[in-house]
Design a protein around this motif. Structure first.
Motif, PDB file in Angstrom:
ATOM      1  N   THR A  30      26.485   8.358   1.576  1.00 22.23           N
ATOM      2  CA  THR A  30      25.042   8.395   1.773  1.00 22.23           C
ATOM      3  C   THR A  30      24.599   7.569   2.948  1.00 22.23           C
ATOM      4  O   THR A  30      23.416   7.427   3.187  1.00 22.23           O
ATOM      5  CB  THR A  30      24.301   7.879   0.520  1.00 22.23           C
ATOM      6  OG1 THR A  30      24.859   6.629   0.122  1.00 22.23           O
ATOM      7  CG2 THR A  30      24.443   8.858  -0.627  1.00 22.23           C
ATOM      8  N   ASP A  50      26.042   2.865  -3.650  1.00 23.50           N
ATOM      9  CA  ASP A  50      24.905   2.844  -4.559  1.00 23.50           C
ATOM     10  C   ASP A  50      25.142   1.781  -5.624  1.00 23.50           C
ATOM     11  O   ASP A  50      26.236   1.670  -6.178  1.00 23.50           O
ATOM     12  CB  ASP A  50      24.721   4.214  -5.213  1.00 23.50           C
ATOM     13  CG  ASP A  50      24.425   5.310  -4.196  1.00 23.50           C
ATOM     14  OD1 ASP A  50      23.814   4.992  -3.167  1.00 23.50           O
ATOM     15  OD2 ASP A  50      24.791   6.464  -4.456  1.00 23.50           O
ATOM     16  N   SER A  51      24.123   0.994  -5.899  1.00 28.72           N
ATOM     17  CA  SER A  51      24.277  -0.112  -6.838  1.00 28.72           C
ATOM     18  C   SER A  51      22.950  -0.362  -7.556  1.00 28.72           C
ATOM     19  O   SER A  51      21.909  -0.468  -6.900  1.00 28.72           O
ATOM     20  CB  SER A  51      24.712  -1.381  -6.097  1.00 28.72           C
ATOM     21  OG  SER A  51      24.836  -2.471  -6.980  1.00 28.72           O
ATOM     22  N   GLU A  76      26.170   0.941  -9.957  1.00 27.25           N
ATOM     23  CA  GLU A  76      26.963   2.162  -9.940  1.00 27.25           C
ATOM     24  C   GLU A  76      26.464   3.130 -11.004  1.00 27.25           C
ATOM     25  O   GLU A  76      26.216   2.751 -12.143  1.00 27.25           O
ATOM     26  CB  GLU A  76      28.438   1.831 -10.189  1.00 27.25           C
ATOM     27  CG  GLU A  76      29.357   3.020 -10.103  1.00 27.25           C
ATOM     28  CD  GLU A  76      30.810   2.644 -10.302  1.00 27.25           C
ATOM     29  OE1 GLU A  76      31.670   3.539 -10.241  1.00 27.25           O
ATOM     30  OE2 GLU A  76      31.076   1.452 -10.532  1.00 27.25           O
ATOM     31  N   TRP A  79      23.571   4.587 -11.095  1.00 32.13           N
ATOM     32  CA  TRP A  79      22.142   4.465 -11.385  1.00 32.13           C
ATOM     33  C   TRP A  79      21.445   5.818 -11.343  1.00 32.13           C
ATOM     34  O   TRP A  79      21.746   6.678 -10.522  1.00 32.13           O
ATOM     35  CB  TRP A  79      21.485   3.522 -10.376  1.00 32.13           C
ATOM     36  CG  TRP A  79      20.004   3.353 -10.612  1.00 32.13           C
ATOM     37  CD1 TRP A  79      19.401   2.445 -11.427  1.00 32.13           C
ATOM     38  CD2 TRP A  79      18.954   4.118 -10.020  1.00 32.13           C
ATOM     39  NE1 TRP A  79      18.035   2.599 -11.389  1.00 32.13           N
ATOM     40  CE2 TRP A  79      17.740   3.616 -10.539  1.00 32.13           C
ATOM     41  CE3 TRP A  79      18.919   5.179  -9.116  1.00 32.13           C
ATOM     42  CZ2 TRP A  79      16.496   4.143 -10.169  1.00 32.13           C
ATOM     43  CZ3 TRP A  79      17.691   5.711  -8.749  1.00 32.13           C
ATOM     44  CH2 TRP A  79      16.491   5.192  -9.267  1.00 32.13           C
ATOM     45  N   ASP A 110      19.665  10.961 -10.072  1.00 31.32           N
ATOM     46  CA  ASP A 110      20.506   9.941  -9.461  1.00 31.32           C
ATOM     47  C   ASP A 110      20.277   9.861  -7.956  1.00 31.32           C
ATOM     48  O   ASP A 110      19.450  10.589  -7.384  1.00 31.32           O
ATOM     49  CB  ASP A 110      21.978  10.187  -9.776  1.00 31.32           C
ATOM     50  CG  ASP A 110      22.482  11.538  -9.256  1.00 31.32           C
ATOM     51  OD1 ASP A 110      21.784  12.187  -8.448  1.00 31.32           O
ATOM     52  OD2 ASP A 110      23.594  11.930  -9.656  1.00 31.32           O
ATOM     53  N   CYS A 111      21.012   8.973  -7.311  1.00 29.13           N
ATOM     54  CA  CYS A 111      20.824   8.760  -5.873  1.00 29.13           C
ATOM     55  C   CYS A 111      21.098  10.016  -5.067  1.00 29.13           C
ATOM     56  O   CYS A 111      20.393  10.309  -4.096  1.00 29.13           O
ATOM     57  CB  CYS A 111      21.739   7.625  -5.398  1.00 29.13           C
ATOM     58  SG  CYS A 111      21.278   5.990  -6.045  1.00 29.13           S
ATOM     59  N   ALA A 152      14.853   3.885  -6.594  1.00 27.72           N
ATOM     60  CA  ALA A 152      15.793   4.449  -5.623  1.00 27.72           C
ATOM     61  C   ALA A 152      15.849   3.620  -4.347  1.00 27.72           C
ATOM     62  O   ALA A 152      16.883   3.550  -3.685  1.00 27.72           O
ATOM     63  CB  ALA A 152      15.398   5.889  -5.298  1.00 27.72           C
ATOM     64  N   CYS A 165      19.792   2.915  -4.071  1.00 27.66           N
ATOM     65  CA  CYS A 165      20.469   4.019  -3.380  1.00 27.66           C
ATOM     66  C   CYS A 165      20.646   3.754  -1.888  1.00 27.66           C
ATOM     67  O   CYS A 165      19.664   3.470  -1.185  1.00 27.66           O
ATOM     68  CB  CYS A 165      19.679   5.314  -3.561  1.00 27.66           C
ATOM     69  SG  CYS A 165      19.375   5.752  -5.291  1.00 27.66           S
ATOM     70  N   CYS A 166      21.852   3.873  -1.407  1.00 28.35           N
ATOM     71  CA  CYS A 166      22.112   3.708   0.023  1.00 28.35           C
ATOM     72  C   CYS A 166      21.278   4.680   0.850  1.00 28.35           C
ATOM     73  O   CYS A 166      20.750   4.339   1.899  1.00 28.35           O
ATOM     74  CB  CYS A 166      23.591   3.944   0.323  1.00 28.35           C
ATOM     75  SG  CYS A 166      24.693   2.723  -0.433  1.00 28.35           S
ATOM     76  N   GLY A 183      20.999   0.014  -2.300  1.00 29.24           N
ATOM     77  CA  GLY A 183      22.427  -0.046  -2.566  1.00 29.24           C
ATOM     78  C   GLY A 183      23.014  -1.411  -2.299  1.00 29.24           C
ATOM     79  O   GLY A 183      22.305  -2.378  -2.009  1.00 29.24           O
TER      80      GLY A 183
END
Length: 264
Positions: free
Chosen positions: A162, A174-175, A177, A179, A186-187, A223, A227-228, A233
């Motif tokens: 991502t 993503d962190s 993990e 999520w 999700d991401c 997010a 999310c990256c 993330g």
């Protein structure tokens, strides 16, 4: 028929199945809808033998093809051979690629044909198994093509799925993990649906401003923090499990903005 190159994986260990599932490529050997343009060409992640997904994977226009269709000429791909893909595809009414071609419902460049009574968006109404005639049929600009040559990238990139990163940047994951937001999205879904941007802003298809992400918070994250692909993330730390003298992990440093990516 087409077979993926046996055992192939790209420079980051991703297989043809991963490319297909994530929509990182198209059947004509080009980046797919989920491929970030910043990652560069598919060839940037070729394996040690110089083969990219466009060379090795049927879904990406590569692989090994056999049968009478293997020699079919495809103007849209220059010297490439085209086969309808998935093999034996029919739409929800049972019409095959041959029918689309015979009835002039489509054109080889992926447009609506002379006998198609609607605009191009109508093809989606006949989608089956994730494909329309425009993606499955050679006669409609789709199918799978194996190019005779493949340009190889002159540089190597470091990439996560991502976020594109240079070799001087810490990779992102993503962190937490796995999520997902309060609706279960999700991401990957945020990225695929353009609900956010990599710099932490609302995406083109997000109905609201930055504050609106909080409506979908889950486990203390939105997010934008998890999310990256949305500017959040965590990092792939070189010392797994590291914590400082007070028990704070790398993720805590990132989340609380106690440091910057340039080590300040």
């Amino acid at each position: 028929a087409c077979s993926d190159a046996e055992g192939w994986a790209d420079a980051l260990g991703e297989t043809c199945a991963a490319y297909t599932a994530a929509q990182w490529c198209t059947g004509v050997g080009q980046p797919g809808p989920s491929w970030d343009p910043a990652w560069g060409p598919l060839s940037a992640f070729a394996d040690d033998g110089g083969r990219s997904a466009a060379d090795a994977c049927c879904a990406c226009g590569g692989g090994a093809r056999t049968g009478p269709l293997a020699m079919k000429s495809a103007a849209a791909a220059g010297d490439a051979a085209c086969v309808d893909h998935p093999e034996g595809w029919v739409d929800i009414l049972g019409d095959a690629c041959a029918t689309y071609e015979e009835e002039q419902w489509c054109t080889p460049d992926g447009g609506a044909g002379a006998q198609w009574g609607w605009d191009i968006a109508k093809f989606d109404d006949y989608r089956r198994d994730g494909h329309t005639a425009l993606t499955a049929c050679c006669a409609c600009g789709g199918g799978s093509r194996a190019a005779t040559t493949s340009a190889q990238a002159t540089t190597t990139l470091t990439r996560t799925r991502t976020r594109t990163l240079t070799t001087t940047t810490t990779p992102c994951v993503d962190s937490p993990e796995g999520w997902a937001d309060s609706d279960g999205d999700d991401c990957a879904k945020y990225v695929q649906n353009s609900w956010c941007t990599p710099d932490g802003q609302p995406g083109a298809n997000f109905n609201g401003n930055v504050e609106g992400f909080s409506r979908f918070a889950h486990d203390g994250h939105t997010a934008l923090t998890a999310c990256c692909g949305c500017g959040g993330g965590g990092c792939l730390d070189s010392l797994e499990g590291w914590v400082d003298s007070e028990g704070n992990s790398c993720q805590a440093y990132v989340r609380n903005q106690w440091c910057t990516p340039d080590g300040q």
